[in-house]
Structures are given as C-alpha cells and as structure tokens.
Motif scaffolding. Structure first.
Motif, short mmCIF file in Angstrom:
data_model
loop_
_atom_site.label_atom_id
_atom_site.label_comp_id
_atom_site.label_asym_id
_atom_site.label_seq_id
_atom_site.Cartn_x
_atom_site.Cartn_y
_atom_site.Cartn_z
N CYS A 65 0.84 -1.21 0.00
CA CYS A 65 0.00 0.00 0.00
C CYS A 65 0.87 1.25 0.00
O CYS A 65 0.64 2.18 -0.79
N HIS A 66 1.85 1.30 0.90
CA HIS A 66 2.70 2.49 0.98
C HIS A 66 3.52 2.68 -0.30
O HIS A 66 3.74 3.82 -0.74
N ALA A 67 3.96 1.57 -0.89
CA ALA A 67 4.71 1.68 -2.15
C ALA A 67 3.82 2.29 -3.24
O ALA A 67 4.27 3.15 -4.01
N ASP A 68 2.57 1.85 -3.32
CA ASP A 68 1.66 2.38 -4.33
C ASP A 68 1.34 3.85 -4.10
O ASP A 68 1.02 4.58 -5.05
N LEU A 69 1.41 4.28 -2.86
CA LEU A 69 1.14 5.69 -2.54
C LEU A 69 2.39 6.56 -2.64
O LEU A 69 2.35 7.73 -2.29
N GLY A 70 3.50 5.99 -3.10
CA GLY A 70 4.73 6.77 -3.26
C GLY A 70 5.44 7.05 -1.96
O GLY A 70 6.06 8.10 -1.79
N ARG A 71 5.38 6.08 -1.03
CA ARG A 71 6.06 6.21 0.26
C ARG A 71 7.11 5.10 0.39
O ARG A 71 6.96 4.17 1.21
N PRO A 72 8.17 5.13 -0.40
CA PRO A 72 9.10 4.00 -0.43
C PRO A 72 9.81 3.74 0.89
O PRO A 72 10.09 2.58 1.23
N ARG A 73 10.11 4.79 1.65
CA ARG A 73 10.83 4.56 2.91
C ARG A 73 9.94 3.81 3.91
O ARG A 73 10.40 2.86 4.57
N LEU A 74 8.69 4.22 4.01
CA LEU A 74 7.76 3.53 4.90
C LEU A 74 7.49 2.11 4.39
O LEU A 74 7.43 1.15 5.17
N ALA A 75 7.36 1.98 3.08
CA ALA A 75 7.15 0.66 2.49
C ALA A 75 8.33 -0.25 2.81
O ALA A 75 8.15 -1.44 3.15
N GLN A 76 9.54 0.27 2.71
CA GLN A 76 10.72 -0.54 2.94
C GLN A 76 10.79 -1.06 4.37
O GLN A 76 11.18 -2.21 4.61
N ARG A 77 10.38 -0.26 5.33
CA ARG A 77 10.39 -0.72 6.72
C ARG A 77 9.46 -1.92 6.91
O ARG A 77 9.79 -2.90 7.59
N HIS A 78 8.28 -1.85 6.29
CA HIS A 78 7.32 -2.96 6.42
C HIS A 78 7.79 -4.19 5.64
O HIS A 78 7.61 -5.32 6.10
N PHE A 79 8.40 -3.99 4.46
CA PHE A 79 8.94 -5.13 3.72
C PHE A 79 10.03 -5.83 4.52
O PHE A 79 10.10 -7.07 4.55
N ALA A 80 10.90 -5.05 5.16
CA ALA A 80 11.98 -5.64 5.94
C ALA A 80 11.42 -6.48 7.08
O ALA A 80 11.90 -7.60 7.34
N THR A 81 10.39 -5.98 7.76
CA THR A 81 9.75 -6.74 8.83
C THR A 81 9.12 -8.01 8.29
O THR A 81 9.25 -9.10 8.88
N ALA A 82 8.43 -7.89 7.16
CA ALA A 82 7.77 -9.05 6.57
C ALA A 82 8.77 -10.14 6.21
O ALA A 82 8.56 -11.34 6.50
N LEU A 83 9.88 -9.76 5.60
CA LEU A 83 10.87 -10.75 5.18
C LEU A 83 11.57 -11.40 6.38
O LEU A 83 11.94 -12.57 6.32
N ASP A 84 11.73 -10.64 7.46
CA ASP A 84 12.31 -11.21 8.67
C ASP A 84 11.40 -12.25 9.30
O ASP A 84 11.87 -13.26 9.86
N LEU A 85 10.08 -12.04 9.20
CA LEU A 85 9.11 -12.92 9.85
C LEU A 85 8.71 -14.11 9.00
O LEU A 85 8.23 -15.11 9.53
N MET A 86 8.91 -14.03 7.69
CA MET A 86 8.37 -15.05 6.79
C MET A 86 9.22 -16.32 6.82
O MET A 86 10.43 -16.27 6.70
N PRO A 87 8.59 -17.49 6.99
CA PRO A 87 9.35 -18.75 7.05
C PRO A 87 9.95 -19.10 5.69
O PRO A 87 9.40 -18.78 4.64
N ALA A 88 11.09 -19.79 5.72
CA ALA A 88 11.80 -20.13 4.49
C ALA A 88 10.99 -21.03 3.57
O ALA A 88 11.20 -21.04 2.35
N ALA A 89 10.05 -21.80 4.13
CA ALA A 89 9.25 -22.72 3.31
C ALA A 89 8.33 -21.99 2.33
O ALA A 89 7.92 -22.58 1.33
N LYS A 90 8.04 -20.74 2.60
CA LYS A 90 7.13 -19.98 1.72
C LYS A 90 7.95 -19.33 0.60
O LYS A 90 8.05 -18.11 0.50
N SER A 91 8.52 -20.18 -0.27
CA SER A 91 9.42 -19.68 -1.32
C SER A 91 8.75 -18.68 -2.23
O SER A 91 9.34 -17.65 -2.59
#
Length: 434
Positions: free
Chosen positions: A334-360
């Motif tokens: 959502c933030h990426a689509d609204l042109g907020r890359p810095r806020l989007a990046q923080r949420h992407f980083a959290t998501a990737l840290d939490l996501m299990p390796a099995a979900k390739s």
C-alpha cells in the motif's frame, strides 16, 4: 502460450524450433520464454509460423492480435442461476473449459464482475438436498475429503501455480462428480459445496499464479456460486477478494476497489483475522486509486483487527497464510503504491524477517517488491542484490507473476546494460527461461 505448450507437449525449444524452421532464424528458447513470461509480443513472422502449426487462419491472427488468437476455452459464462443446479452447471462449464484456457488476459470486464458480486450480495441460498443416483454419502466420507485440503494448500504454496493447477482441477472434478451423482443430506450437501468452492478458489489461484487469467476467472466465478449455495459468506468474500486482486494486477483499480468493498460488505460476522485480511485488500485498491486518506483509514482498521486476533479464534483454515509477515507485506505494498518508499521498505523488511523459508513463492514476491523500493530510494546496488536473491526462489516455486515482477524490477534499475552487475543479473534472469 503456456497452456498451448502443455496440450501440445511442447517445450520452449520446440516452440522456437517451429518458428526457426519457417523463418530460417536462430532457435533460441529464451525467445519463447520471454513471450510467455515477460509479455514480449512475437513478431509477425513468428506468429504466422505458430498459427500455421496450430491451424489458425491468418485472418484470425490479424483480427484478434497476440495473444487473443491462441486457442482457448471460449467465453467465461456467468449467467447460471444462483441455485444448486446453477452451481453444478457452472462447475461443469469450468471443468470443461478451464484447462483449455490459453489466454493470459482477463475475459470478464469490470461491469460483469461487479454485477456478479452484486448478485452474490443479494441472492438467498436455497436448501441443498440431493437424491440422485449413486451411493449415500455420510459425514465421515466428506471429512476424509476435507482432510486433504491442508496438504493441497501447502503443495500449491510451495510448488507454485503452474505445477499445482492440474492436481487441483482433478480434485475439484471428483467433488463435482459426487455432488451430481451421490445422495446426501442437506448438511452434507453444504459441506460438499463448501469443499468444491475452496478447491475452485485454490485452482483459480494456481491458474492466476501461472498467468492463465481466464481460467482463474472460470474457477473463481463457479467457486463463488458453490460458496453461496453452501451459505458460506466468508468463503465467498475470500473469492471476491481474489477477483479484486486480479483486477488490481491488470490495472483495473476502480473495479478492484468495488469488488473489495463488496467482499467486506457481504462477509457477515467473521473473525478479526478474516476481517483484517479483507480490509487490507480494500486498502490496496484504495492505494492503487491514489486515495491516501481512505487507504490510511483502512490500514488503521486492519491493524486494529489484527491486534484483536487470538489463539482461540475459530479462523477459517484458508486464512492460515495471513500472518504477521503477510500483514506487513500487504501494508508495505500500500505504501509503495502511494509513493512512500521509505515507509514501504520498513514494512517489507519486517515481513521478510518474519516469513518462514518454506514460503518460497511469497518470499520471492516480497523480495522483488522490496528491491523496487530500494530502487525508488536510490539504492540500485542493493536492489540488484535482492533480485539476485529472489531468482532461486522463483525457480523453486515457479510463478509467472513473480517472473513478470522480476522483469519489471529489472527494467526500473537506473543502470546501463553494460554495468557488470546488470549483466550478471540478466544472466541469472535468463536461467529462468531454461
């Protein structure tokens, strides 16, 4: 093109060999891969060679254009009655045509989809009591069928849509046959319809992931009727949500927004997790439409619902994918689509840290999306690194959507084709064709 190859038993090399024989050009299989995965349109001579091999008149090639002239399963029909009989007719039509769909674009336009969603909102489900020829189905038999769903969900998520769609279609065919031929009580009938609806949803998702959008629409529209006949509002809303995402991917943002709203309006009483999931789909559509205020309102509402989720909640099994990692990933989009890359990046980083390796597949999706935000933030080098990281994930769980995302992210890089980093990345992207 992928389903044409599947039915003909062609590899990418076979496709380019056909073209090379007719045009006396080189037979580089990467050409066919780009036609299928990157949206590259074959030149006129290549199309003429393929059309001749498939027996398609050139006047149809000129009239319909690429990829419209490729053989497919005909129009997506939505006029079936909202009854048990109409549901069985819709499932029969889907099972007859979905595997034959060869078009990588949607056949139903926005009005047809929103009318369908409106009918789902207003029609009342009828009692389901079948007394057809065949054996009597009991609760244990249906429970055995239902027990296979978790395995099918895991297979679809880990293997990717292109590998899973045939298995899911066969499972749906079995359930549709039982619905038509067996006898059962009203309660058992609803469970069978609910099972058919979920199988149609999964088959639609796997087709969508494989880039077969008309086939996805067939599965989802028939699955919506099955969910309605089963009186499962939440499952119906989840299917409407999928149709909304398909419109989003095709740039039909107003239609995506209308469908997402219909899903929330018609879902009824659901768990906090289910409602958060649907609200986030609305938020994504609002962001795509550029509505900052509405998107932020919906994000806040979704976050409130996520905070209310608990271990004792009776969540539908199909919400299992929607965990904290997925919540942050969707919020980031959502933030990426609204042109907020810095806020989007923080949420992407959290998501990737939490996501299990099995979900390739999901890891690949959001790694590529994260790369695009790094590009927007001026860090092209890290974007290249993330794209290189995503390619083995796409190989492990093939996905036309992820391959297309990777190609789009590559095109956004502010680096020349002569840059060694870009040359290495292009070589890796080329391995997806092989």
């Amino acid at each position: 093109m992928s389903v044409v190859r599947d039915e003909q038993g062609w590899t990418f090399q076979d496709v380019v060999d056909i073209v090379a024989k007719a045009t006396r050009r080189s037979a580089d299989r990467r050409k066919a891969w780009r036609w299928e995965h990157w949206g590259v349109e074959p030149d006129a001579e290549s199309q003429a060679a393929l059309a001749a091999e498939l027996g398609i008149p050139m006047k149809e090639v000129h009239r319909l254009g690429w990829p419209g002239w490729l053989p497919d399963g005909g129009p997506v029909r939505t006029g079936f009655p909202w009854t048990r009989e109409g549901t069985l007719q819709a499932l029969d039509d889907t099972l007859e045509h979905a595997m034959l769909d060869r078009r990588g674009f949607m056949k139903l336009g926005g009005e047809a989809l929103t009318v369908l969603a409106g009918q789902w909102l207003t029609e009342d489900p009828e009692p389901v009591t079948a007394a057809l020829a065949g054996g009597r189905i009991d609760a244990q038999f249906v429970a055995d069928l239902e027990d296979g769903l978790p395995r099918l969900r895991r297979l679809e998520a880990r293997l990717g849509g292109p590998r899973a769609r045939h298995l899911l279609g066969a499972e749906l065919d079995t359930v549709a046959g039982i619905l038509k031929e067996a006898s059962y009580t009203d309660r058992i009938g609803r469970r069978l319809l609910r099972l058919g609806a979920e199988l149609a949803r999964l088959a639609g998702w796997s087709s969508f992931d494989a880039g077969l959008h008309a086939a996805a629409q067939r599965y989802w529209t028939s699955g919506l009727r099955a969910a309605h006949a089963a009186d499962d509002r939440a499952l119906g809303a989840n299917i409407i949500k999928s149709l909304s995402l398909q419109c989003y991917d095709h740039g039909l943002f107003a239609d995506a927004r209308a469908l997402a709203a219909a899903a929330v309006d018609g879902v009824g009483e659901v768990t906090a997790r289910t409602l958060a999931m649907l609200l986030l789909r609305q938020a994504r559509a609002a962001a795509a439409c550029g509505d900052h205020a509405e998107c932020d309102r919906l994000l806040s509402a979704a976050e409130t619902q996520m905070d209310r989720t608990g271990a004792g909640d009776d969540d539908p099994a199909w919400t299992g994918y929607f965990d904290a990692a997925e919540f942050h990933a969707q919020t980031a989009t959502c933030h990426a689509d609204l042109g907020r890359p810095r806020l989007a990046q923080r949420h992407f980083a959290t998501a990737l840290d939490l996501m299990p390796a099995a979900k390739s597949r999901d890891l690949a999706t959001y790694t590529v999306q994260s790369a695009r935000t790094h590009t927007a933030l001026g860090d092209a080098d890290h974007a290249v690194h993330l794209l290189e990281t995503a390619i083995p994930m796409i190989t492990a769980a093939p996905s036309q959507r992820n391959a297309a995302r990777a190609a789009a992210a590559r095109a956004e890089l502010p680096l020349t084709a002569k840059d060694p980093k870009v040359q290495h990345l292009d070589q890796l992207l080329g391995t997806l064709a092989a």
